[in-house]
Scaffold this active site. Structure first.
Site, PDB file in Angstrom:
ATOM      1  N   HIS A   1       0.846  -1.194   0.000  1.00  0.00           N
ATOM      2  CA  HIS A   1       0.000   0.000   0.000  1.00  0.00           C
ATOM      3  C   HIS A   1       0.884   1.248   0.000  1.00  0.00           C
ATOM      4  O   HIS A   1       1.786   1.375   0.802  1.00  0.00           O
ATOM      5  CB  HIS A   1      -0.877  -0.035   1.263  1.00  0.00           C
ATOM      6  CG  HIS A   1      -1.795   1.124   1.420  1.00  0.00           C
ATOM      7  ND1 HIS A   1      -1.999   1.744   2.633  1.00  0.00           N
ATOM      8  CD2 HIS A   1      -2.570   1.782   0.519  1.00  0.00           C
ATOM      9  CE1 HIS A   1      -2.871   2.727   2.473  1.00  0.00           C
ATOM     10  NE2 HIS A   1      -3.227   2.773   1.210  1.00  0.00           N
TER      11      HIS A   1
ATOM     12  N   HIS B   1       1.055  12.281  -0.528  1.00  0.00           N
ATOM     13  CA  HIS B   1      -0.010  11.763   0.322  1.00  0.00           C
ATOM     14  C   HIS B   1      -0.936  12.909   0.685  1.00  0.00           C
ATOM     15  O   HIS B   1      -0.518  13.846   1.352  1.00  0.00           O
ATOM     16  CB  HIS B   1       0.581  11.128   1.591  1.00  0.00           C
ATOM     17  CG  HIS B   1      -0.254  10.005   2.122  1.00  0.00           C
ATOM     18  ND1 HIS B   1       0.167   9.160   3.096  1.00  0.00           N
ATOM     19  CD2 HIS B   1      -1.491   9.578   1.777  1.00  0.00           C
ATOM     20  CE1 HIS B   1      -0.781   8.263   3.353  1.00  0.00           C
ATOM     21  NE2 HIS B   1      -1.793   8.503   2.563  1.00  0.00           N
TER      22      HIS B   1
END
Ligand SMILES: *[C@@H]1O[C@H](CO)[C@@H](O)[C@H](O)[C@H]1NC(C)=O
Ligand SMILES: *[C@@H]1O[C@H](CO)[C@@H](O)[C@H](O)[C@H]1NC(C)=O
Ligand SMILES: *[C@@H]1O[C@H](CO)[C@@H](O)[C@H](O)[C@H]1NC(C)=O
Ligand SMILES: *[C@@H]1O[C@H](CO)[C@@H](O)[C@H](O)[C@H]1NC(C)=O
Ligand SMILES: *[C@@H]1O[C@H](CO)[C@@H](O)[C@H](O)[C@H]1NC(C)=O
Ligand SMILES: *[C@@H]1O[C@H](CO)[C@@H](O)[C@H](O)[C@H]1NC(C)=O
Ligand SMILES: *[C@@H]1O[C@H](CO)[C@@H](O)[C@H](O)[C@H]1NC(C)=O
Ligand SMILES: *[C@@H]1O[C@H](CO)[C@@H](O)[C@H](O)[C@H]1NC(C)=O
Length: 464
Positions: free
Chosen positions: A151, A195
């Site tokens: 991930h 992110h």
């Protein structure tokens, strides 16, 4: 206008969850093209992409599953010899990529030396033939294998709560990760690995990540890799093309014969290796296989279990895409199990919010050994494998995990679970990033009480 926020955060894609947290902190993002969010807690943002349900996206329907004209690699001309009839791996002639004559090339499941001449542009078969590490896989369909997915592969920043992995991409691949996954953003005309927003965690250009993978592919000619691109800004898929072309990965990208291409329709790893089309790239939203045939629409090829789970029960139920029938989920698509446990961090107190909407999700690193574990109690990864297999008659194709190098009883437990799913043996000795293990555990310790600073404009002490 906090009240206009979606009431159920768990119905949102992960990128949106973090986006909300960004909004809370009054970050202005002028650098997204389809989602604009500006202002402060009291003057909330507009989500122009209506990005919340996914239902506004059109997926190729099952009835549209007609053969297309994308049969460019003439996979049908490749004949695979069964591993049940031992003989040498032979390559006689060339792949039709480089000749006009139909050809026959074989790569099969037994370890033998090649006696033929391979003239494929990729390194041809030679010596011991192991496909993705096991001779058994050469004959097996790409869609009949369980792979471990890291991930957010790129988010490997020590001491940052926005990280999802401890070991760098090259090490991930060397250790056996076979699906690269991650959030990408379109900023200043380029695709970045960031992110939530590049102001929070920016690990650089996506093209650099692609180039790292190309280097690894060159060094590992018998490996097939998947890549799940998270198009967090919902930009046009063509924005991804320049980085793909510049990185050198384009010749490796697999173009399916059908759109969508169902589980029973995939080539074997051996075929993919022989044709050199060893990378299958998917995009979650806005893929367009007419415009960019080598970026596959994720949700017409696989479904996912609930994303960003905060509950360790990890149900193996189908979540995205919306509207997929149980029968089609079971029989036609591959599936990905989201097995990354998150901890919601409530920012409400910080911003004077009282109805619990001000949450940010970060990986639960405190429980990571259990989450990734190869035992079957406590709903660990092994339990997910067993439960999913029971529910769907076959294990997940992709096991998505955080911090893959942690787990019990040994580091590498995630690969052991995949090996069990695949019916092959696994040896821990090759895992995980041995040379940087001490670095990894150091960063893990710190992240247990990490300080998240950045564009949020304030610090949060994460106590897990
Ligand atoms: C190879 O593919 C082309 C179309 O791309 C097709 O016309 C041809 O018949 C194929 N050859 C074989 C041997 O399958
Ligand atoms: C090919 O296989 C035969 C028997 O199956 C064996 O005797 C021979 O040594 C093999 N050739 C190579 C190059 O491995
Ligand atoms: C692959 O095929 C075998 C044999 O049919 C099956 O037991 C297994 O569940 C399949 N694995 C996946 C990931 O589809
Ligand atoms: C985009 O450009 C602006 C202005 O030059 C710069 O401040 C910002 O850091 C750039 N973003 C990224 C992700 O490089
Ligand atoms: C996909 O790309 C094709 C070719 O560029 C274009 O005609 C079509 O409108 C695109 N589809 C969508 C949904 O954007
Ligand atoms: C987690 O899921 C289980 C099973 O669905 C449920 O019983 C439990 O209440 C959930 N826990 C939380 C905190 O949501
Ligand atoms: C998973 O399997 C175990 C053992 O069979 C069972 O107790 C548990 O309820 C299952 N969990 C889910 C979410 O189905
Ligand atoms: C995970 O287990 C390893 C041993 O395999 C141990 O060294 C490490 O401290 C554990 N990490 C956490 C976060 O529990």
């Amino acid at each position: 206008m906090v009240s206009s926020w979606p009431r159920k955060l768990t119905t949102l894609p992960p990128s949106i969850l973090l986006l909300l947290a960004t909004t809370i902190a009054s970050v202005t993002a002028a650098d997204t093209s389809s989602i604009s969010y500006t202002g402060t807690i009291s003057t909330l943002s507009t989500y122009s992409a209506s990005a919340f349900t996914g239902s506004q996206y059109t997926y190729p329907t099952l009835s549209s599953a007609l053969p297309t004209t994308l049969n460019t690699n003439n996979a049908s001309s490749i004949i695979i010899v069964s591993s049940n009839s031992p003989s040498n791996a032979t390559a006689t002639g060339s792949s039709s990529k480089s000749t006009t004559k139909p050809s026959r090339t074989t790569l099969h499941g037994s370890s033998h030396r090649s006696t033929g001449t391979a003239t494929t542009s990729a390194a041809g078969p030679s010596n011991t033939v192991k496909c993705n590490g096991w001779t058994e896989f050469c004959d097996r369909s790409y869609s009949n294998i369980t792979y471990v997915c890291a991930h957010n592969s790129a988010f490997v920043v020590p001491n940052n709560a926005g990280s999802n992995q401890a070991l760098p991409l090259r090490t991930q691949l060397d250790d056996g990760i076979r699906m690269v996954q991650g959030e990408t953003h379109y900023v200043n005309g380029s695709i970045y690995n960031c992110h939530t927003t590049c102001k929070l965690l920016d690990v650089g250009l996506w093209e650099a990540e692609l180039a790292t993978v190309v280097d690894w592919l060159k060094d590992n000619p018998y490996e097939v890799l998947s890549w799940l691109v998270v198009n967090s800004d919902f930009v046009n898929v063509e924005k991804y093309v320049p980085a793909i072309e510049a990185s050198g990965i384009l010749p490796y990208l697999y173009v399916p014969k059908h759109e969508p291409q169902y589980r029973d329709d995939w080539p074997t790893l051996g075929e993919m290796i022989l044709t050199g089309k060893r990378v299958v790239m998917y995009m979650d939203y806005n893929a367009n296989q007419t415009a960019v045939p080598y970026i596959l629409d994720e949700f017409s090829h696989m479904w996912e279990t609930p994303f960003s789970p905060t509950n360790r029960s990890f149900p193996c139920t189908q979540q995205r895409p919306p509207g997929l029938s149980h029968a089609d989920a079971k029989n036609k698509l591959m599936y990905l199990a989201n097995h990354n446990l998150n901890t919601p961090i409530d920012l409400s107190a910080l911003i004077g919010e009282t109805d619990g909407h001000a949450q940010i999700l970060i990986p639960n690193t405190a429980d990571i050994n259990i989450t990734n574990g190869a035992f079957d109690q406590f709903s660990q990864l092994e339990a997910t494998r067993l439960n999913c297999t029971q529910m769907w008659d076959h294990p997940p194709n992709f096991l998505l995990v955080d911090y893959y190098n942690y787990g019990i009883p040994h580091p590498g437990s995630v690969f052991e679970v995949a090996a069990r799913a695949n019916g092959v043996a696994y040896n821990y000795d090759s895992c995980c990033g041995k040379t940087s293990a001490s670095l990894a555990s150091a960063s893990m310790r710190v992240s247990l009480a990490a300080v998240l600073v950045g564009a949020l404009g304030f610090s949060i002490l994460l106590v897990l």
